[in-house]
Design a protein around this motif. Structure first.
Motif, PDB file in Angstrom:
ATOM      1  N   THR A  97      -6.060   5.664 -21.789  1.00  0.00           N
ATOM      2  CA  THR A  97      -7.041   5.671 -20.703  1.00  0.00           C
ATOM      3  C   THR A  97      -6.897   6.958 -19.897  1.00  0.00           C
ATOM      4  O   THR A  97      -5.879   7.651 -20.003  1.00  0.00           O
ATOM      5  CB  THR A  97      -6.850   4.449 -19.781  1.00  0.00           C
ATOM      6  N   LEU A  98      -7.900   7.263 -19.128  1.00  0.00           N
ATOM      7  CA  LEU A  98      -7.855   8.454 -18.291  1.00  0.00           C
ATOM      8  C   LEU A  98      -6.905   8.241 -17.117  1.00  0.00           C
ATOM      9  O   LEU A  98      -6.890   7.163 -16.506  1.00  0.00           O
ATOM     10  CB  LEU A  98      -9.246   8.784 -17.753  1.00  0.00           C
ATOM     11  N   THR A  99      -6.125   9.253 -16.809  1.00  0.00           N
ATOM     12  CA  THR A  99      -5.285   9.201 -15.621  1.00  0.00           C
ATOM     13  C   THR A  99      -6.173   9.085 -14.388  1.00  0.00           C
ATOM     14  O   THR A  99      -7.175   9.788 -14.284  1.00  0.00           O
ATOM     15  CB  THR A  99      -4.441  10.487 -15.518  1.00  0.00           C
ATOM     16  N   PRO A 100      -5.858   8.197 -13.442  1.00  0.00           N
ATOM     17  CA  PRO A 100      -6.675   8.089 -12.224  1.00  0.00           C
ATOM     18  C   PRO A 100      -6.850   9.446 -11.561  1.00  0.00           C
ATOM     19  O   PRO A 100      -5.887  10.192 -11.366  1.00  0.00           O
ATOM     20  CB  PRO A 100      -5.862   7.128 -11.348  1.00  0.00           C
ATOM     21  N   GLY A 101      -8.084   9.756 -11.226  1.00  0.00           N
ATOM     22  CA  GLY A 101      -8.382  11.039 -10.608  1.00  0.00           C
ATOM     23  C   GLY A 101      -8.786  12.128 -11.575  1.00  0.00           C
ATOM     24  O   GLY A 101      -9.189  13.219 -11.170  1.00  0.00           O
ATOM     25  N   THR A 102      -8.688  11.834 -12.876  1.00  0.00           N
ATOM     26  CA  THR A 102      -9.036  12.843 -13.873  1.00  0.00           C
ATOM     27  C   THR A 102     -10.526  13.163 -13.838  1.00  0.00           C
ATOM     28  O   THR A 102     -11.360  12.267 -13.780  1.00  0.00           O
ATOM     29  CB  THR A 102      -8.664  12.362 -15.286  1.00  0.00           C
ATOM     30  N   LEU A 120       0.836  -1.192   0.000  1.00  0.00           N
ATOM     31  CA  LEU A 120       0.000   0.000   0.000  1.00  0.00           C
ATOM     32  C   LEU A 120       0.874   1.246   0.000  1.00  0.00           C
ATOM     33  O   LEU A 120       1.956   1.276   0.615  1.00  0.00           O
ATOM     34  CB  LEU A 120      -0.909   0.012   1.235  1.00  0.00           C
ATOM     35  N   VAL A 121       0.416   2.253  -0.677  1.00  0.00           N
ATOM     36  CA  VAL A 121       1.125   3.540  -0.690  1.00  0.00           C
ATOM     37  C   VAL A 121       0.169   4.621  -0.211  1.00  0.00           C
ATOM     38  O   VAL A 121      -1.053   4.440  -0.209  1.00  0.00           O
ATOM     39  CB  VAL A 121       1.645   3.885  -2.103  1.00  0.00           C
ATOM     40  N   ILE A 122       0.746   5.728   0.201  1.00  0.00           N
ATOM     41  CA  ILE A 122      -0.068   6.852   0.660  1.00  0.00           C
ATOM     42  C   ILE A 122      -0.806   7.453  -0.524  1.00  0.00           C
ATOM     43  O   ILE A 122      -0.227   7.652  -1.603  1.00  0.00           O
ATOM     44  CB  ILE A 122       0.818   7.915   1.329  1.00  0.00           C
ATOM     45  N   ALA A 123      -2.089   7.709  -0.348  1.00  0.00           N
ATOM     46  CA  ALA A 123      -2.889   8.308  -1.426  1.00  0.00           C
ATOM     47  C   ALA A 123      -2.304   9.661  -1.808  1.00  0.00           C
ATOM     48  O   ALA A 123      -1.902  10.460  -0.950  1.00  0.00           O
ATOM     49  CB  ALA A 123      -4.337   8.468  -0.966  1.00  0.00           C
ATOM     50  N   SER A 124      -2.254   9.905  -3.094  1.00  0.00           N
ATOM     51  CA  SER A 124      -1.716  11.181  -3.583  1.00  0.00           C
ATOM     52  C   SER A 124      -2.648  12.333  -3.237  1.00  0.00           C
ATOM     53  O   SER A 124      -3.866  12.205  -3.319  1.00  0.00           O
ATOM     54  CB  SER A 124      -1.540  11.118  -5.109  1.00  0.00           C
ATOM     55  N   ASP A 125      -2.032  13.441  -2.809  1.00  0.00           N
ATOM     56  CA  ASP A 125      -2.840  14.632  -2.541  1.00  0.00           C
ATOM     57  C   ASP A 125      -2.713  15.664  -3.655  1.00  0.00           C
ATOM     58  O   ASP A 125      -3.114  16.814  -3.510  1.00  0.00           O
ATOM     59  CB  ASP A 125      -2.445  15.263  -1.208  1.00  0.00           C
ATOM     60  N   VAL A 126      -2.128  15.244  -4.785  1.00  0.00           N
ATOM     61  CA  VAL A 126      -2.002  16.146  -5.934  1.00  0.00           C
ATOM     62  C   VAL A 126      -3.367  16.278  -6.607  1.00  0.00           C
ATOM     63  O   VAL A 126      -4.009  15.278  -6.954  1.00  0.00           O
ATOM     64  CB  VAL A 126      -0.959  15.615  -6.936  1.00  0.00           C
ATOM     65  N   GLN A 127      -3.808  17.502  -6.806  1.00  0.00           N
ATOM     66  CA  GLN A 127      -5.119  17.753  -7.381  1.00  0.00           C
ATOM     67  C   GLN A 127      -5.037  17.916  -8.897  1.00  0.00           C
ATOM     68  O   GLN A 127      -4.074  18.504  -9.410  1.00  0.00           O
ATOM     69  CB  GLN A 127      -5.733  19.018  -6.781  1.00  0.00           C
TER      70      GLN A 127
END
Length: 502
Positions: free
Chosen positions: A471-476, A19-26
């Motif tokens: 494909t769409l970047t996750p979070g897009t 598991l990795v820390i969820a990205s906080d980049v918006q």
């Protein structure tokens, strides 16, 4: 913070998922293909010094008067110790009170920053203290975004048209000495209230909402003096104004004389935009303005080209919502039932008859996008691209336009190399090279620039390669469709009206 070598070592040693820390980049970014700066550069060849906000004359006069007034106070009271920040604070206070007073009397006043003043307009308090931490925070916000002198609003025009002259550190100005008579006439309109501390001293002051409302009537946005109109036109389009802007405004005046029957200002501006984008020989009686007419046509062609490619990008995002697609799959979808792409070889496509004016195509494409009509978007996009490629070859190319922003010069060169392509092959190249590759290149470049300058951390990249294709970047977030970049025409038209020349 780990460096790249640490991440490579950790990956080499890992033998199972973790598991990795969820990205906080918006996600973000308003220029997904990096095409818009060319639009602005082309507009500077027709209407330099203008933007899409500063369309009223009185704010230019007010800000010039405020810088004169603060110097009057300092000299009168022998405030040799007054700092540059004291001067800026006084001017900021004047412009905030002016905007406040105008919105109190007319909530739809044509000024920036109305939303940011909601607390003063409708708050529980009957007065506002221009001092302390709350005012400092509001003042600093207005300086950079919502205030009249902000770089987003009237700030650039005040300097470029010679209303204000830099005088010392950045952000400190003095009025042009030629404007004393104009400023005197403006000041006469509210001379009875000049003794109020707001206009008469530096430092904190308190102003009541009723006071501001009364002042708003004394220096109303539309209550211009003849001296203001004369001074405004001299700086806007007079003998000493920028040559390109002067000729661009003459072009607008010629076009306005030939446009009749439109009562609404938006309809008039739309009709003028279209007329000015036609070949000059078809409508312009002043050959000395032909260069400016050609420059305006290039603006509109570029507007259409940029909108068509950003529309293709948005259309692509919509197709990827349900899952990955290969380039070929996307191209086949785009070409299917698209009568605008009925040809054997791409080289034959530009040989077909095209319209002679980009603006109707711009309106057509903008209307399709506004409705989010993605089924009918491909024909409108294809029609726009064909016109732009044909027109660029016919009207001439500007090799000085930055190629990395996909100049039309580069687009024509690349299209020439695709002359043997079928419709699906052509769309594959446009999708991969002009849309996805351009998007990726621009996102990487902007990301590196932000990192080097400690700028915003945004996820600009919205499309990536997956096993099943693009494909769409996750979070897009797909977001709203693109719109045409405002081209300053409404601002120019409004200022000509304000100066009494339309």
């Amino acid at each position: 913070m780990p460096v790249l070598e640490d991440l490579i070592q950790a990956a080499a040693e890992a033998n199972e998922p973790s598991l990795v820390i969820a990205s906080d980049v918006q996600p973000g970014g308003v220029d997904p293909l990096g095409l818009r700066q060319i639009n602005f550069n082309l507009m500077d060849k027709v209407l330099p010094g203008l933007n899409n906000v500063a369309e009223m004359l009185r704010p230019f006069v007010l800000m010039t008067w405020a810088w004169r007034r603060v110097r009057v106070i300092i000299e009168r009271d022998k405030l040799g110790g007054a700092t540059d920040e004291d001067m800026r604070n006084f001017v900021d206070r004047i412009e905030a009170i002016y905007a406040w007073s105008q919105f109190l009397n007319d909530p739809s006043a044509r000024l920036p920053g109305g939303q940011a003043l909601q607390g003063l307009l409708y708050g529980a308090e009957d007065s506002y203290h221009f001092g302390g931490t709350e005012w400092t925070s509001r003042r600093d916000l207005r300086r950079t975004s919502t205030g009249l002198i902000s770089p987003l609003n009237y700030g650039p025009g005040l300097r470029m048209m010679g209303w204000l002259v830099p005088a010392g550190p950045p952000g400190v100005f003095q009025p042009c000495s030629d404007l004393d008579t104009t400023l005197d006439e403006f000041e006469n309109g509210f001379s009875d209230i000049l003794e109020h501390p707001v206009f008469n001293k530096l430092g904190p002051v308190t102003v009541g909402r009723d006071e501001a409302r009364q002042w708003g009537e004394l220096w109303a946005l539309s209550d211009l003096t003849s001296a203001e109109r004369t001074a405004g036109f001299e700086r806007l389009a007079g003998q000493h104004a920028d040559k390109f802007r002067r000729e661009g405004l003459e072009l607008i005046q010629f076009a306005a004389q030939q446009v009749a029957g439109a009562d609404d200002i938006d309809d008039r501006v739309a009709a003028i935009r279209e007329l000015m984008a036609a070949p000059a020989e078809a409508w312009l009686p002043a050959p000395e303005l032909a260069d400016r007419a050609r420059a305006w046509r290039r603006v509109q062609v570029r507007q259409l080209f940029r909108l068509a490619l950003e529309a293709t990008f948005s259309w692509t995002l919509q197709q990827l919502v349900d899952g990955p697609q290969t380039t070929e799959m996307l191209a086949d979808r785009f070409v299917a039932d698209n009568d605008i792409l009925k040809f054997e070889r791409a080289g034959e496509w530009l040989g077909e008859e095209v319209a002679n004016n980009p603006v109707p195509l711009l309106y057509e494409l903008a209307g399709t996008l506004a409705l989010r009509d993605w089924q009918n978007a491909p024909p409108a996009i294809a029609k726009a691209l064909r016109f732009c490629l044909f027109s660029a070859s016919f009207d001439g190319l500007d090799p000085a336009e930055p190629r990395e922003r996909l100049s039309l010069c580069r687009a024509v060169e690349e299209f020439d190399g695709w002359s043997e392509c079928s419709p699906a092959q052509l769309m594959s190249k446009i999708l991969e090279i002009w849309v996805i590759a351009q998007h990726t290149y621009w996102c990487v470049g902007r990301g590196l620039a932000d990192a080097r300058g400690n700028g915003k951390t945004l996820l600009r990249l919205r499309i990536v390669m997956d096993e099943g294709g693009w494909t769409l970047t996750p979070g897009t977030v797909v977001g709203a469709p693109p719109v045409a970049t405002p081209d300053r025409l409404r601002t120019a038209y409004s200022l000509l009206q304000e100066c009494g020349h339309l």
